[in-house]
Design an enzyme around this catalytic site. Structure first.
Site, mmCIF file in Angstrom:
data_model
loop_
_atom_site.group_PDB
_atom_site.id
_atom_site.type_symbol
_atom_site.label_atom_id
_atom_site.label_comp_id
_atom_site.label_asym_id
_atom_site.label_seq_id
_atom_site.Cartn_x
_atom_site.Cartn_y
_atom_site.Cartn_z
ATOM 1 N N SER A 125 0.836 -1.199 0.000
ATOM 2 C CA SER A 125 0.000 0.000 0.000
ATOM 3 C C SER A 125 0.868 1.246 0.000
ATOM 4 C CB SER A 125 -0.861 -0.011 1.264
ATOM 5 O OG SER A 125 -1.472 1.233 1.463
ATOM 6 N N TYR A 150 -2.308 -0.963 10.895
ATOM 7 C CA TYR A 150 -2.533 -1.484 9.545
ATOM 8 C C TYR A 150 -1.335 -1.154 8.651
ATOM 9 C CZ TYR A 150 -3.855 -1.175 4.662
ATOM 10 O OH TYR A 150 -3.839 -1.271 3.293
ATOM 11 N N LYS A 154 1.792 -3.594 6.725
ATOM 12 C CA LYS A 154 2.243 -3.594 5.322
ATOM 13 C C LYS A 154 3.761 -3.401 5.263
ATOM 14 C CE LYS A 154 -1.676 -4.395 3.362
ATOM 15 N NZ LYS A 154 -1.923 -5.723 2.778
HETATM 16 C C1 UD1 Z 1 -6.023 4.669 3.556
HETATM 17 C C2 UD1 Z 1 -4.604 4.337 3.186
HETATM 18 C C3 UD1 Z 1 -4.559 3.176 2.260
HETATM 19 C C4 UD1 Z 1 -5.330 2.027 2.832
HETATM 20 C C5 UD1 Z 1 -6.749 2.456 3.059
HETATM 21 C C6 UD1 Z 1 -7.527 1.309 3.645
HETATM 22 C C7 UD1 Z 1 -3.060 6.201 3.114
HETATM 23 C C8 UD1 Z 1 -2.519 7.319 2.307
HETATM 24 N N1 UD1 Z 1 -3.964 5.458 2.514
HETATM 25 O O1 UD1 Z 1 -6.623 5.224 2.452
HETATM 26 O O2 UD1 Z 1 -3.238 2.783 2.066
HETATM 27 O O3 UD1 Z 1 -5.278 0.943 1.969
HETATM 28 O O4 UD1 Z 1 -6.759 3.540 3.962
HETATM 29 O O5 UD1 Z 1 -8.823 1.715 3.996
HETATM 30 O O6 UD1 Z 1 -2.708 5.971 4.239
HETATM 31 N N2 UD1 Z 1 -12.850 10.941 3.277
HETATM 32 C C9 UD1 Z 1 -13.795 11.871 3.637
HETATM 33 N N3 UD1 Z 1 -14.974 11.426 4.153
HETATM 34 C C10 UD1 Z 1 -15.264 10.104 4.335
HETATM 35 C C11 UD1 Z 1 -14.290 9.160 3.956
HETATM 36 C C12 UD1 Z 1 -13.079 9.610 3.445
HETATM 37 O O7 UD1 Z 1 -13.583 13.067 3.486
HETATM 38 O O8 UD1 Z 1 -16.347 9.776 4.830
HETATM 39 C C13 UD1 Z 1 -11.572 11.380 2.707
HETATM 40 C C14 UD1 Z 1 -10.370 11.036 3.557
HETATM 41 O O9 UD1 Z 1 -10.116 12.048 4.503
HETATM 42 C C15 UD1 Z 1 -9.285 10.923 2.491
HETATM 43 C C16 UD1 Z 1 -10.033 10.434 1.257
HETATM 44 O O10 UD1 Z 1 -11.405 10.711 1.490
HETATM 45 O O11 UD1 Z 1 -8.744 12.161 2.209
HETATM 46 C C17 UD1 Z 1 -9.864 8.956 1.005
HETATM 47 O O12 UD1 Z 1 -10.149 8.262 2.205
HETATM 48 P P1 UD1 Z 1 -10.249 6.674 2.255
HETATM 49 O O13 UD1 Z 1 -11.115 6.198 1.159
HETATM 50 O O14 UD1 Z 1 -10.610 6.291 3.639
HETATM 51 O O15 UD1 Z 1 -8.796 6.171 1.912
HETATM 52 P P2 UD1 Z 1 -7.369 6.604 2.528
HETATM 53 O O16 UD1 Z 1 -7.528 7.053 3.921
HETATM 54 O O17 UD1 Z 1 -6.701 7.499 1.561
#
Ligand code: UD1
Length: 337
Positions: A125, A150, A154
């Site tokens: 990841s 987590y 990895k």
């Molecule tokens: C993270 C990890 C990734 C991991 C994944 C597993 C990092 C960079 N990435 O992904 O390696 O495999 O988790 O779940 O560490 N968001 C909102 N509102 C929501 C949900 C998400 O604003 O309700 C935003 C988050 O703040 C983020 C983006 O959407 O900026 C993506 O979030 P998400 O889909 O949870 O993935 P990551 O956190 O990037």
């Protein structure tokens, strides 16, 4: 060529099984259904027109794993997806994450060695990069301390594979694929992401909100140092990501790898903000999304996206699906649920 796919009923695993079969491989699935559904198997069968062999076992169960390798004597390689993947949950249950994610890899490596299976593609990841000093991240970008158990699993799994591969009698050949953010679903809408309970990830939360299952999306912060203040990620369509596994497997089988452990970023090479994803979803679905800005989510990386050059130059891999099309596939899938 028979390829064992651990976690083959899961989100990325199910798409990889389809792509492997369509590329002429014989996938064999191992899954314990701890975070996947039987319906994925029916979806795979509906797409391929044939059932894919399945062993319902926990990959960390050495005796059970050994019995699979004994029953399938000609496994050419393994793609190891099976793992827990929820960042927040890993903070609550670190021991379970280390036991499952590190434990299953250790068991798998021991059994592969015992049965003389030498080729491994491992699901890593972009989380291993932590908060990077410069963007985009290349495979040479130094890893940083993980922000969650987590993420640590990895990193530990990557280190473990490197140490095993450095032994004088090593026969293991591994490709570590560092995924960015997989989204979307198969074009047929017969397989896709099936989050249990309230989704942690952005895209299933968006599609469930649009479907009326959630009241609104909360965007976690708009005061980051990014173009519109919201986090930047590299969103890759899950079928594109699945195809990266097919080329990685082929490279291992062809013995083309230049070293025992090769690492590739698997992303589009483009970063998008959360607000851009919301806008692209609205374009893809023709719907307005109800959202508001909330506080930052602890542990979020402000911005990360891939330098995808190495995968393109060495693997010949390039993503094909746009953000809007990826979100359209996620929406189409959501409407089948
Ligand atoms: C993270 C990890 C990734 C991991 C994944 C597993 C990092 C960079 N990435 O992904 O390696 O495999 O988790 O779940 O560490 N968001 C909102 N509102 C929501 C949900 C998400 O604003 O309700 C935003 C988050 O703040 C983020 C983006 O959407 O900026 C993506 O979030 P998400 O889909 O949870 O993935 P990551 O956190 O990037």
């Amino acid at each position: 060529m028979k390829i064992l796919v651990t976690g083959g009923a899961g989100y990325i695993g199910s798409h990889a099984v389809v792509e492997l079969h369509q590329a002429g491989y014989q996938p064999v699935i191992i899954d314990d259904f701890s975070n996947s559904e039987e319906s994925a198997l029916a979806g795979i069968e509906a797409i391929l027109g044939v059932a894919v062999p399945l062993y319902r076992i926990d990959c960390a169960d050495e005796a059970a794993l050994r019995s699979v390798f004994a029953a399938e004597p000609d496994i050419a390689g393994v793609i190891h997806f099976a793992a827990f993947k929820a960042v927040g949950e890993s903070v609550q249950k670190p021991l379970a994450y280390f036991q499952n994610n590190v434990g299953s890899l250790l068991t798998l490596l021991a059994v592969m060695k015992e049965f003389g299976v030498e080729n491994l593609v491992f699901s890593s990841s972009c989380t291993v990069y932590g908060i990077p000093d410069a963007l985009p991240v290349t495979e040479a970008t130094p890893t940083k301390p993980a922000s969650s158990p987590y993420g640590r699993t990895k990193q530990m799994c990557e280190d473990l594979i490197r140490d095993v591969s450095a032994a004088p009698d090593n026969t293991l050949h591994t490709i570590l694929l560092r995924y960015f953010n997989p989204i979307g679903a198969h074009a047929s809408a017969k397989i896709g992401e099936l989050p249990l309970g309230v989704p942690n990830n952005l895209v299933p939360f968006i599609t469930q909100t649009a479907a009326g299952m959630r009241e609104k999306l909360t965007i976690y912060g708009n005061d980051y140092d990014t173009p519109d203040g919201t986090n930047v990620r590299d969103y890759i369509h899950v079928v594109d990501l699945a195809k990266a596994h097919v080329v990685a497997v082929q490279r291992l089988l062809d013995r083309k790898a230049s070293e025992p452990v090769e690492t590739f970023n698997v992303g589009t090479g483009h970063g998008n903000t959360v607000l851009e994803v919301v806008q692209a979803f609205e374009q893809a679905s023709g719907q307005k999304l109800n959202y508001s800005i909330g506080p930052r989510r602890p542990g979020d990386v402000p911005a990360i996206y891939a330098d995808a050059t190495k995968a393109e130059q060495v693997l010949g891999f390039k993503t094909e699906t746009s953000l809007v099309d990826s979100l359209a596939s996620a929406w189409k899938w959501q409407q089948t649920l």
